[in-house]
Design a protein around this motif. Sequence first.
Motif, PDB file in Angstrom:
ATOM      1  N   LEU A   1       0.879  -1.201   0.119  1.00 36.72           N
ATOM      2  CA  LEU A   1      -0.088  -0.081  -0.022  1.00 36.72           C
ATOM      3  C   LEU A   1       0.832   1.111  -0.024  1.00 36.72           C
ATOM      4  O   LEU A   1       1.274   1.836   1.056  1.00 36.72           O
TER       5      LEU A   1
ATOM      6  N   ILE B   1      -7.573 -10.876  -3.270  1.00 37.28           N
ATOM      7  CA  ILE B   1      -8.926  -9.944  -3.727  1.00 37.28           C
ATOM      8  C   ILE B   1      -9.549  -9.313  -2.376  1.00 37.28           C
ATOM      9  O   ILE B   1      -9.921  -8.434  -2.613  1.00 37.28           O
ATOM     10  N   LYS B   2      -9.421  -9.931  -1.406  1.00 39.07           N
ATOM     11  CA  LYS B   2     -10.064  -9.534  -0.107  1.00 39.07           C
ATOM     12  C   LYS B   2      -9.404  -8.254   0.236  1.00 39.07           C
ATOM     13  O   LYS B   2     -10.034  -7.181   0.653  1.00 39.07           O
ATOM     14  N   LYS B   3      -8.194  -8.384   0.171  1.00 44.99           N
ATOM     15  CA  LYS B   3      -7.292  -7.175   0.705  1.00 44.99           C
ATOM     16  C   LYS B   3      -7.333  -5.968  -0.168  1.00 44.99           C
ATOM     17  O   LYS B   3      -7.690  -4.820   0.177  1.00 44.99           O
TER      18      LYS B   3
ATOM     19  N   ASP C   1     -10.902  -4.782   0.817  1.00 45.71           N
ATOM     20  CA  ASP C   1     -10.812  -4.086   2.178  1.00 45.71           C
ATOM     21  C   ASP C   1     -10.283  -2.710   1.970  1.00 45.71           C
ATOM     22  O   ASP C   1     -10.602  -1.753   2.698  1.00 45.71           O
ATOM     23  N   THR C   2      -9.090  -2.759   1.205  1.00 45.45           N
ATOM     24  CA  THR C   2      -8.584  -1.346   0.884  1.00 45.45           C
ATOM     25  C   THR C   2      -9.310  -0.374   0.312  1.00 45.45           C
ATOM     26  O   THR C   2      -9.374   0.691   0.744  1.00 45.45           O
TER      27      THR C   2
ATOM     28  N   SER D   1     -12.172   1.236   2.406  1.00 45.63           N
ATOM     29  CA  SER D   1     -11.221   2.127   3.512  1.00 45.63           C
ATOM     30  C   SER D   1     -11.159   3.229   2.722  1.00 45.63           C
ATOM     31  O   SER D   1     -11.287   4.356   3.595  1.00 45.63           O
TER      32      SER D   1
ATOM     33  N   LEU E   1     -14.446   4.914   2.700  1.00 48.44           N
ATOM     34  CA  LEU E   1     -14.885   5.507   3.816  1.00 48.44           C
ATOM     35  C   LEU E   1     -13.984   6.816   4.102  1.00 48.44           C
ATOM     36  O   LEU E   1     -14.679   7.837   4.552  1.00 48.44           O
ATOM     37  N   HIS E   2     -12.739   6.891   3.722  1.00 53.72           N
ATOM     38  CA  HIS E   2     -12.003   7.900   4.011  1.00 53.72           C
ATOM     39  C   HIS E   2     -12.446   9.171   3.194  1.00 53.72           C
ATOM     40  O   HIS E   2     -12.470  10.380   3.701  1.00 53.72           O
TER      41      HIS E   2
ATOM     42  N   VAL F   1      -4.200   9.874   6.736  1.00 51.10           N
ATOM     43  CA  VAL F   1      -3.605   8.578   6.283  1.00 51.10           C
ATOM     44  C   VAL F   1      -3.040   8.677   4.746  1.00 51.10           C
ATOM     45  O   VAL F   1      -3.981   8.752   3.757  1.00 51.10           O
TER      46      VAL F   1
ATOM     47  N   SER G   1      -1.832   6.871   2.518  1.00 48.48           N
ATOM     48  CA  SER G   1      -2.206   5.926   1.122  1.00 48.48           C
ATOM     49  C   SER G   1      -3.638   6.349   1.037  1.00 48.48           C
ATOM     50  O   SER G   1      -3.972   6.135  -0.275  1.00 48.48           O
ATOM     51  N   MET G   2      -4.478   6.548   1.969  1.00 49.08           N
ATOM     52  CA  MET G   2      -5.930   6.744   1.687  1.00 49.08           C
ATOM     53  C   MET G   2      -6.115   8.208   0.794  1.00 49.08           C
ATOM     54  O   MET G   2      -7.090   8.315   0.030  1.00 49.08           O
TER      55      MET G   2
ATOM     56  N   ILE H   1      -3.886  -2.707   6.354  1.00 51.77           N
ATOM     57  CA  ILE H   1      -4.531  -1.662   5.801  1.00 51.77           C
ATOM     58  C   ILE H   1      -4.843  -0.585   6.930  1.00 51.77           C
ATOM     59  O   ILE H   1      -5.200  -0.904   7.893  1.00 51.77           O
TER      60      ILE H   1
ATOM     61  N   VAL I   1      -8.566   4.495   8.740  1.00 54.49           N
ATOM     62  CA  VAL I   1      -8.968   5.790   8.204  1.00 54.49           C
ATOM     63  C   VAL I   1      -9.653   6.750   9.225  1.00 54.49           C
ATOM     64  O   VAL I   1      -9.639   7.938   9.145  1.00 54.49           O
TER      65      VAL I   1
END
Lengths: 437, 595
Positions: free
Chosen positions: A109, A199-201, A204-205, A208, A211-212, A232, A234-235, B32, B35
């Motif tokens: 990430l 794929i799940k990761k 999930d990313t 996130s 949401l961010h 954050v 990365s987000m 991860i 946030v």
Amino acid sequence: MMNYLYSLLISTVLLITPPTNEAVDTITALTNARIVTITQGTIENGTIVIENGIIVQLGTDVDVPDDAQVIDLAGLTVYPGMIDSGTQMGLVEVGSLSETRDASELGDLSPQMKSLTAVNPNGVAIPVTRVNGVTTVLTVPSGGMLPGQAALINLHGYTPQQMYAGFEGVVLQFPSTGRRGQFDSRSEEDVQKAATEAIKKLNDTWDSAELHHRIDSTYQAHPEDGRRPEYVPSMEALKGVVRGEQSLIIQVNTAKDILAALDWIKARRMNNVIFSGLAEGWRVADKIAEAGVPCLVGPVLSIPTRASDRFDKAYKNAALMHEAGIKIAIRSNDTANARNLPYHVGFAAAYGLPVDAALRAVTINPAEIFGVDDRLGSLEVGKEATFFVADGDPFETSTTILHVFIAGFQVPMESRHTRLYEEFLNRNPGLEKHNGQ
Amino acid sequence: MRIHRRVITAVLSCAILLGTSVRAQVNNGESIPDVTRTIALTNARVVQAPGQVQERTNVIIRDGLITTIAPDAAIPFDALEIPADSFIVYAGFIDGLSHTGIPEPKEQPNRERPDDPAFPPPEQAGIQPQQDVRSLLDPEDKRITAMREAGFTAAHVVPRGRMLPGVGAIILLAGENANEMVYRGDTALYAQLAGARRMYPGTDMAVIAKLRQLYREAARRQKVEQLYAENPAGLERPQYDPVLYAMFPVLDGDRPVFFNTESVLDLHRVLAVQQELGFPMVLTGLTQSFDAIDKLKLANLPLLLTLELPKEPEDSEEEQSPDFTEVALTDAAVELPQIEAPDYDADFRVSSLVDVAAEKENLEARREIAYKAHVGNAHMLESEGLTFGFSSGSVKPGELLGNVRKMIKEGLSEDAALAALTTTPAQILGLTSSMGTVEEGKLGNLVVTKGSIFDEKGEIRYVFVDGRKYEIEPPRKSSGGDPDADVNPAGTWSLTISTPDGDIGGTLTIEGSADSWSGSLTVEIQPGAVPVEYIVLSGNELTFSFDAPGVGTVESSLILDSESLSGSFDVPGLGVATVSGTRTSDPEMSNQHHN
């Protein structure tokens, strides 16, 4: 050694070609040229007038100003500069020297890593590439799932910012669901499990990131109502993509993964996506075309992905995808040999891609895909003076490129290749001197 | 003591019946980044404390703390909202005593024999009361994740060792490094009747003697220290001794001793020495406390009961055999009355080889009685009015909840079980103001379940530690397939897939024969058939996977009989959907069609 090369390069640019480097302030007229505009047909015996790095006049009926520096291009052809949609130009100098590799960050990430900041404007491959007519490249980071942001750069400039050509996209290496190759000896179950987890990761990313984005938007709308959201990096870097303001470049190759990626973007309702790679794009071309995702295809000079494929599948890939109605751009996926981009395109053309489509695949198509078609990709009044002059078809290896202009700068036709050529072509005097003593 | 336990285990050694399934480790949350530090669980059933339930309530966690619990609590703009309509929220469990976070040493240390085994250096003899568990914590220890997935959010941990392994600490079961995990240090001195190997103190007797000696020496040393501190002139310098100095807080009554007992004999011995010396004590382990109820009542000490249970004795096949009835009828000796336990005669004798079956039966009855006593231990403590907390000790985290459920089956009330997992350990460890209940202002330590946590079908979905969310993947349903069954899956099957959004119809087609199955699946909401891959038939269990557009690879496990099937689809990100179906064309037809 590197210092020596740098100083040599800088002195070359600074001292050897002083008049052309000031071209941006002067008016240049290129006359008697065959002009391949891409978007407006081909003009015989035309003239191009450049002022302040911009094409101000173009056509057969052109009023050349008196103070213009005139270059007669009789018998020669002008093409828009070629755009390579996938390289690591400026990020990797010598592949086997880790000190000179700057393309890859550890971890899955790191979308906040901008390759533009790492571009070395003095990279030796830059002059080598541009003298072959490739004026603009996408330079792409590598690494984990979200390795960073690719940047479109012009191959001229002293700082990354000067080179920046107006596009940055977040790169996603789409999780590979199959084996990594014939030497991948993992059990079927392990392959499956790893794919499911990857794929799940990714999901999930993305949850996130969404949401961010939601929290950030609410806060920005009414900063006085709440406290500042968590920072954050990365987000933060994914915000543009989630909001549809920035492109997501999804690197994906196998047919199965391409379909998975298509499903993924559909489920996420994304329309700011570019695919890159697509070694097996021809297998699922109809699906890609249906989704309307533009594709950065290549390398063309490659071998088929499956033992059962015909030898020429990699050559034909671009043609088959074009036929299916996909908007394609061609990439070399190379750095030291990104100069071979015209020959990748040449092979694609030789194996079925119409020549005009081939030309578009390295000019106006990538310019449109990257949203810089107001400045690059074709020869039109008002666009940047980024083009090259050739004595024939640039996709033929026998053709010589005589001049290259990048944003009005006439770049010197020098590179490490020409210097080595000159040095070793004329060894005699040195040897004579030695013998004479 | 160790030996005694082994005897019990041997007597009860039978098949294992796991109450809970082992869960796959989930690695999200680690990599991860979060946030937001605000989380809203909405419309949840909240068990604030044992017996105190709020329906349809919002729980807001902010910056690691529970900030609001109210049915109409506004959801902050920066909250990660988790709709919890179908979930139950409990306070995070607190493990009363274990070695969680302290990995087992790969090699047994102190293998060397001391010069004089009668006077070994204290470390070799397992006497290290100065050792602080905080210096031993390893955030990578796998047990931390496993305990969290079993619902535990905090643990009282102590070092591993022999007689006096060291001083414990309260840790939160989350964190990137050891310091982040520590909630409070210097909690208690851990003690057990575990002798050193081939040196003094090697036996229980010696351990108690050594403890007494240490205690007295420390008391004397404390006096000398005091005198020397008042006026050193003319006094010989007292030498520094870390072992004795570490005993001072125990002598002062500031640091309790958590004393581990397993057999009932241990319990009597430990109580005797504590009453003699008078240090503050918490009794832990208590495997056989059912035999010392009156003494425990009299001692009135805090209790931490281990969640370790002996293996359940398996029903032997002979029980169902016709010989058994015959023997039992002719055997007059089997008549000792026992409540709800099988008949067992302690003085059972057989006259000839013919009665071997009866002898065996008698042993099984004895096993059954011993097993029931252990599983019913918690219920007995409860019904005798003794309050206790639970400790995980060395039980596999995956078995903890199953063991609690077994205790509940033997009569333990659910409220007492929940109290033993939350409020009581909080009380014993002095954590009532920050943990143990779901209350505003307390740490964001929660367990979120689907179904009651004490129900066999209850599943943990989320665990929150210090306000950090950990999603727990629902366990793969163990299918209960019969490996010896012989069914032919070939043919077409009409499926009904139950999802939260309603039922979805589908058609599964399987072709081919053993070892070369192929197939496809059509689902009514999706046009076209998707190929079904990795088809494996083992007995009557058919497993395969397929790529569902937009969601990823779905793992499927179905139990077949000749005309119907049932099982589940594990859909990534969405959970497990139950599937049922009936055959619409049989293998012969399918094969004919195929040929």
